[in-house]
Write a protein that holds these residues in place. Sequence first.
Motif, PDB file in Angstrom:
ATOM      1  N   VAL A 137       0.586  -1.225  -0.068  1.00  0.00           N
ATOM      2  CA  VAL A 137       0.112  -0.030  -0.005  1.00  0.00           C
ATOM      3  C   VAL A 137       0.961   1.307   0.052  1.00  0.00           C
ATOM      4  CG1 VAL A 137      -1.677   1.271   1.396  1.00  0.00           C
ATOM      5  CG2 VAL A 137      -1.946  -1.239   1.001  1.00  0.00           C
ATOM      6  N   PHE A 138       1.789   1.129   0.795  1.00  0.00           N
ATOM      7  CA  PHE A 138       2.925   2.386   1.034  1.00  0.00           C
ATOM      8  C   PHE A 138       3.614   2.764  -0.638  1.00  0.00           C
ATOM      9  CE2 PHE A 138       3.151   1.847   5.391  1.00  0.00           C
ATOM     10  CZ  PHE A 138       2.527   2.958   5.932  1.00  0.00           C
ATOM     11  N   LEU A 139       3.867   1.411  -1.109  1.00  0.00           N
ATOM     12  CA  LEU A 139       4.542   1.466  -2.599  1.00  0.00           C
ATOM     13  C   LEU A 139       3.610   2.096  -3.514  1.00  0.00           C
ATOM     14  CD1 LEU A 139       6.723  -1.671  -2.355  1.00  0.00           C
ATOM     15  CD2 LEU A 139       7.432   0.812  -2.376  1.00  0.00           C
ATOM     16  N   ALA A 140       2.316   1.718  -3.381  1.00  0.00           N
ATOM     17  CA  ALA A 140       1.242   2.082  -4.434  1.00  0.00           C
ATOM     18  C   ALA A 140       1.086   3.710  -4.137  1.00  0.00           C
ATOM     19  CB  ALA A 140       0.033   1.351  -4.183  1.00  0.00           C
ATOM     20  N   ALA A 141       0.977   4.105  -2.974  1.00  0.00           N
ATOM     21  CA  ALA A 141       0.756   5.493  -2.569  1.00  0.00           C
ATOM     22  C   ALA A 141       1.794   6.350  -2.992  1.00  0.00           C
ATOM     23  CB  ALA A 141       0.586   5.584  -1.087  1.00  0.00           C
ATOM     24  N   GLY A 142       3.174   5.900  -2.935  1.00  0.00           N
ATOM     25  CA  GLY A 142       4.229   6.382  -3.329  1.00  0.00           C
ATOM     26  C   GLY A 142       4.450   6.535  -4.773  1.00  0.00           C
ATOM     27  N   THR A 143       3.962   5.603  -5.467  1.00  0.00           N
ATOM     28  CA  THR A 143       4.019   5.703  -6.974  1.00  0.00           C
ATOM     29  C   THR A 143       3.030   6.745  -7.492  1.00  0.00           C
ATOM     30  OG1 THR A 143       4.746   3.191  -7.148  1.00  0.00           O
ATOM     31  CG2 THR A 143       3.466   4.259  -9.073  1.00  0.00           C
ATOM     32  N   LEU A 144       1.857   6.628  -6.937  1.00  0.00           N
ATOM     33  CA  LEU A 144       0.729   7.636  -7.339  1.00  0.00           C
ATOM     34  C   LEU A 144       1.129   9.090  -7.001  1.00  0.00           C
ATOM     35  CD1 LEU A 144      -2.201   7.868  -8.317  1.00  0.00           C
ATOM     36  CD2 LEU A 144      -2.847   7.654  -5.759  1.00  0.00           C
ATOM     37  N   SER A 145       1.705   9.200  -5.705  1.00  0.00           N
ATOM     38  CA  SER A 145       2.183  10.507  -5.297  1.00  0.00           C
ATOM     39  C   SER A 145       3.509  10.993  -6.328  1.00  0.00           C
ATOM     40  CB  SER A 145       2.591  10.394  -4.171  1.00  0.00           C
ATOM     41  OG  SER A 145       2.862  11.928  -3.501  1.00  0.00           O
ATOM     42  N   LEU A 146       4.030  10.244  -6.533  1.00  0.00           N
ATOM     43  CA  LEU A 146       5.432  10.817  -7.408  1.00  0.00           C
ATOM     44  C   LEU A 146       4.890  10.984  -8.862  1.00  0.00           C
ATOM     45  CD1 LEU A 146       8.511  11.051  -7.373  1.00  0.00           C
ATOM     46  CD2 LEU A 146       8.628   8.472  -8.178  1.00  0.00           C
ATOM     47  N   GLY A 147       4.016   9.997  -9.246  1.00  0.00           N
ATOM     48  CA  GLY A 147       3.453  10.180 -10.584  1.00  0.00           C
ATOM     49  C   GLY A 147       2.744  11.374 -10.875  1.00  0.00           C
ATOM     50  N   THR A 148       1.979  11.795  -9.764  1.00  0.00           N
ATOM     51  CA  THR A 148       1.320  13.097  -9.849  1.00  0.00           C
ATOM     52  C   THR A 148       2.157  14.174  -9.846  1.00  0.00           C
ATOM     53  OG1 THR A 148      -0.661  12.020  -8.485  1.00  0.00           O
ATOM     54  CG2 THR A 148      -0.512  14.479  -8.538  1.00  0.00           C
ATOM     55  N   GLY A 149       3.381  14.257  -9.095  1.00  0.00           N
ATOM     56  CA  GLY A 149       4.416  15.284  -9.200  1.00  0.00           C
ATOM     57  C   GLY A 149       4.816  15.401 -10.619  1.00  0.00           C
ATOM     58  N   LEU A 150       5.224  14.160 -11.136  1.00  0.00           N
ATOM     59  CA  LEU A 150       5.883  14.247 -12.287  1.00  0.00           C
ATOM     60  C   LEU A 150       4.855  14.836 -13.457  1.00  0.00           C
ATOM     61  CD1 LEU A 150       7.863  10.952 -12.444  1.00  0.00           C
ATOM     62  CD2 LEU A 150       8.885  13.358 -12.318  1.00  0.00           C
ATOM     63  N   TYR A 151       3.836  14.418 -13.352  1.00  0.00           N
ATOM     64  CA  TYR A 151       2.770  15.137 -14.189  1.00  0.00           C
ATOM     65  C   TYR A 151       2.514  16.524 -14.075  1.00  0.00           C
ATOM     66  CZ  TYR A 151      -1.793  16.235 -16.704  1.00  0.00           C
ATOM     67  OH  TYR A 151      -2.670  16.624 -17.355  1.00  0.00           O
ATOM     68  N   ALA A 152       2.597  16.947 -12.826  1.00  0.00           N
ATOM     69  CA  ALA A 152       2.526  18.279 -12.554  1.00  0.00           C
ATOM     70  C   ALA A 152       3.702  19.203 -12.948  1.00  0.00           C
ATOM     71  CB  ALA A 152       2.126  18.635 -10.682  1.00  0.00           C
ATOM     72  N   LEU A 153       4.907  18.717 -12.830  1.00  0.00           N
ATOM     73  CA  LEU A 153       6.092  19.026 -13.393  1.00  0.00           C
ATOM     74  C   LEU A 153       5.886  19.294 -14.896  1.00  0.00           C
ATOM     75  CD1 LEU A 153       8.964  20.254 -12.807  1.00  0.00           C
ATOM     76  CD2 LEU A 153       9.817  18.032 -12.933  1.00  0.00           C
ATOM     77  N   LEU A 154       5.616  18.262 -15.660  1.00  0.00           N
ATOM     78  CA  LEU A 154       6.038  18.194 -16.924  1.00  0.00           C
ATOM     79  C   LEU A 154       4.707  19.122 -17.542  1.00  0.00           C
ATOM     80  CD1 LEU A 154       6.333  14.282 -17.390  1.00  0.00           C
ATOM     81  CD2 LEU A 154       7.817  16.522 -17.677  1.00  0.00           C
ATOM     82  N   THR A 155       3.455  19.541 -17.048  1.00  0.00           N
ATOM     83  CA  THR A 155       2.530  20.272 -17.298  1.00  0.00           C
ATOM     84  C   THR A 155       2.917  21.812 -17.076  1.00  0.00           C
ATOM     85  OG1 THR A 155       0.873  19.805 -15.632  1.00  0.00           O
ATOM     86  CG2 THR A 155       0.845  18.601 -17.604  1.00  0.00           C
ATOM     87  N   GLY A 156       3.890  22.003 -16.290  1.00  0.00           N
ATOM     88  CA  GLY A 156       4.417  23.359 -16.160  1.00  0.00           C
ATOM     89  C   GLY A 156       3.749  24.030 -14.925  1.00  0.00           C
ATOM     90  N   GLN A 157       3.271  23.212 -13.969  1.00  0.00           N
ATOM     91  CA  GLN A 157       2.821  23.567 -12.594  1.00  0.00           C
ATOM     92  C   GLN A 157       3.945  24.338 -11.730  1.00  0.00           C
ATOM     93  OE1 GLN A 157      -0.432  23.784 -11.660  1.00  0.00           O
ATOM     94  NE2 GLN A 157      -1.063  22.949 -13.693  1.00  0.00           N
ATOM     95  N   PRO A 158       3.690  25.264 -11.104  1.00  0.00           N
ATOM     96  CA  PRO A 158       4.705  25.816 -10.124  1.00  0.00           C
ATOM     97  C   PRO A 158       5.197  24.956  -9.147  1.00  0.00           C
ATOM     98  CG  PRO A 158       2.703  26.770  -9.557  1.00  0.00           C
ATOM     99  CD  PRO A 158       2.511  25.890 -10.908  1.00  0.00           C
ATOM    100  N   TYR A 159       6.543  25.061  -8.490  1.00  0.00           N
ATOM    101  CA  TYR A 159       7.215  24.542  -7.508  1.00  0.00           C
ATOM    102  C   TYR A 159       5.997  24.072  -6.457  1.00  0.00           C
ATOM    103  CZ  TYR A 159      10.650  23.754  -3.861  1.00  0.00           C
ATOM    104  OH  TYR A 159      11.585  23.133  -2.994  1.00  0.00           O
ATOM    105  N   HIS A 160       5.474  24.819  -5.811  1.00  0.00           N
ATOM    106  CA  HIS A 160       4.851  24.555  -4.706  1.00  0.00           C
ATOM    107  C   HIS A 160       3.756  23.430  -5.064  1.00  0.00           C
ATOM    108  CE1 HIS A 160       2.433  27.788  -6.279  1.00  0.00           C
ATOM    109  NE2 HIS A 160       1.307  27.123  -5.894  1.00  0.00           N
TER     110      HIS A 160
END
Length: 110
Positions: free
Chosen positions: A49-72
Amino acid sequence: MWFSESTGHMLGAWLGASAGVLMGTHGALTGLLLPRGKGKRVVLSAILVFLAAGTLSLGTGLYALLTGQPYHVWYPFMLVGGILLLVEGPAWFGVRTLYRQVELDRMARK
């Protein structure tokens, strides 16, 4: 922008604190159950469950980064996801190996 800077700070604090408390509780539970060979399914399932949550969180962060979302926006997701994966990834292999060793020791005593 997905959310404001103050919301990003609050989200990062809550995600980080929640992950830390849950992982600490899981570590204590593992320390109690593993030496006795008990709770293998619960302990290993929690790691997944922790690994799935980490993958989901990291994926969300990467998507936000790649779509030009700000640092925060992207940073809290990437930080929490990265920590979950870096801590729980190796823990999966270590805990699984230790449960096997406990089982082998128990069989050798019989």
